[in-house]
Enzyme design. Sequence first.
Site, short mmCIF file in Angstrom:
data_model
loop_
_atom_site.label_atom_id
_atom_site.label_comp_id
_atom_site.label_asym_id
_atom_site.label_seq_id
_atom_site.Cartn_x
_atom_site.Cartn_y
_atom_site.Cartn_z
N SER A 9 0.84 -1.19 0.00
CA SER A 9 0.00 0.00 0.00
C SER A 9 0.88 1.24 0.00
O SER A 9 2.03 1.21 0.43
CB SER A 9 -0.90 0.01 1.24
OG SER A 9 -1.60 1.24 1.35
N HIS A 10 0.31 2.34 -0.44
CA HIS A 10 1.00 3.62 -0.38
C HIS A 10 1.10 4.13 1.05
O HIS A 10 1.90 5.00 1.35
CB HIS A 10 0.27 4.64 -1.25
CG HIS A 10 0.49 4.41 -2.70
ND1 HIS A 10 -0.06 3.35 -3.38
CD2 HIS A 10 1.22 5.10 -3.61
CE1 HIS A 10 0.31 3.40 -4.64
NE2 HIS A 10 1.09 4.46 -4.81
#
Length: 134
Positions: A9-10
């Site tokens: 994920s970012h």
Amino acid sequence: MSVSLIIVSHSARLAEGVAELVGQMNAGQVSVLPVGGTDDGTLGTSVTRIGQALEQALAQGGAALILMDLGSAYLSSTTALEFLTPEQRARVQLADAPLVEGAFLAAFEAAGGGTLDEVRAAAEEGRAMPKITG
């Protein structure tokens, strides 16, 4: 061969939250490795950190399924795969699946002894998982 899940994920907090949720629901039967954010702790993805998670997941001869949140997470994941040997690469797949639902379904399948192909297919079924019924 056991299948580990790598959550890319970012956001570090988002990756950790998905890993926590899935880990509690499968009682720790499946290794779920969160990889969120960049090397300096900002929003984004890190090829280096994804590579480290891959090494950890593959170290014991197992397989790994990568689940991603947004487009550049895919780009970073595929770049990290380029650093693996062909033998290692054969034990990794990327899922085109929603992050939370896909991770949940993948963990359930992996906990039951599913193969890498079966775990990926289960994750991808998450696209059709209804949130509201009736």
